[in-house]
Scaffold this motif. Structure first.
Motif, PDB file in Angstrom:
ATOM      1  N   TYR A 171      37.679  41.915  42.390  1.00  0.00           N
ATOM      2  CA  TYR A 171      37.439  41.023  41.261  1.00  0.00           C
ATOM      3  C   TYR A 171      38.682  40.954  40.391  1.00  0.00           C
ATOM      4  N   LYS A 172      39.115  39.726  40.118  1.00  0.00           N
ATOM      5  CA  LYS A 172      40.248  39.486  39.240  1.00  0.00           C
ATOM      6  C   LYS A 172      39.781  38.586  38.125  1.00  0.00           C
ATOM      7  N   SER A 174      39.622  36.060  35.179  1.00  0.00           N
ATOM      8  CA  SER A 174      40.519  34.966  34.813  1.00  0.00           C
ATOM      9  C   SER A 174      41.003  35.070  33.388  1.00  0.00           C
ATOM     10  N   LYS A 176      41.953  37.435  30.459  1.00  0.00           N
ATOM     11  CA  LYS A 176      42.284  38.767  29.904  1.00  0.00           C
ATOM     12  C   LYS A 176      43.442  38.674  28.980  1.00  0.00           C
TER      13      LYS A 176
END
Length: 176
Positions: A171-172, A174, A176
């Motif tokens: 999981y990255k 979007s 942050k």
């Protein structure tokens, strides 16, 4: 006052015992009448039995303790029973019904959720993922959706669920 040739206190006591026995039977065999409250919320067996119990207990106590007219005692008992029944429904039964539904989950509802690996996932094998929910932690076996290894402690996104196994990708986020 007499009713059907019996003193009203005896009628109240018989109603109290019968409603108590029916409540116990409903406790053990209530699944038979599970859908009765779906037709009409007023046909809920719990509310009907509670009303009869409150009414008969209140009437019996008022007949024994006070010297009020029996018709007035019937009216007071009915009013108090109705009030207690409404309170029971609003503050106990409705929250229990909604809480029961929110504790369960389906495998399909896990798709799109973010979890954390607690056992690393090898390229061609299985690991384990934990997903936080309202009812606690859900731990499920997991495999990589893209056949890549995923290390322990990594955040993962559940893509699909097949045969009880979560297929996940790293999981990255979007934003942050």
């Amino acid at each position: 006052m007499t009713l059907f040739g019996y003193p009203i206190e005896t009628i109240y006591l018989i109603l109290l015992v019968v409603s108590g026995v029916l409540t116990l039977l409903y406790l053990f065999f209530g699944d038979i009448l599970e859908g009765a409250d779906e037709v009409s919320p007023f046909l809920n067996p719990v509310l009907i039995l509670a009303f009869i119990t409150f009414f008969s207990a209140g009437g019996f106590i008022l007949e024994k303790v006070t010297s009020l007219n029996s018709y007035l005692i019937i009216a007071i008992s009915a009013f108090i029973s109705l009030l207690l029944d409404v309170l029971l429904n609003v503050f106990v039964l409705v929250p229990l019904k909604s809480a029961e539904q929110s504790l369960s989950y389906t495998e399909k509802s896990l798709e799109g959720r973010v979890g954390k690996t607690i056992v690393s996932i090898p390229t061609e094998g299985f690991g384990e993922v934990v997903i936080e929910s309202y009812s606690g932690m859900i731990s499920k076996p997991a495999a990589s959706y893209e056949n890549t290894s995923i290390s322990e402690g990594a955040e993962v996104l559940v893509i699909e669920v097949k045969n009880g196994v979560l297929y996940v990708v790293p999981y990255k986020p979007s934003f942050k």
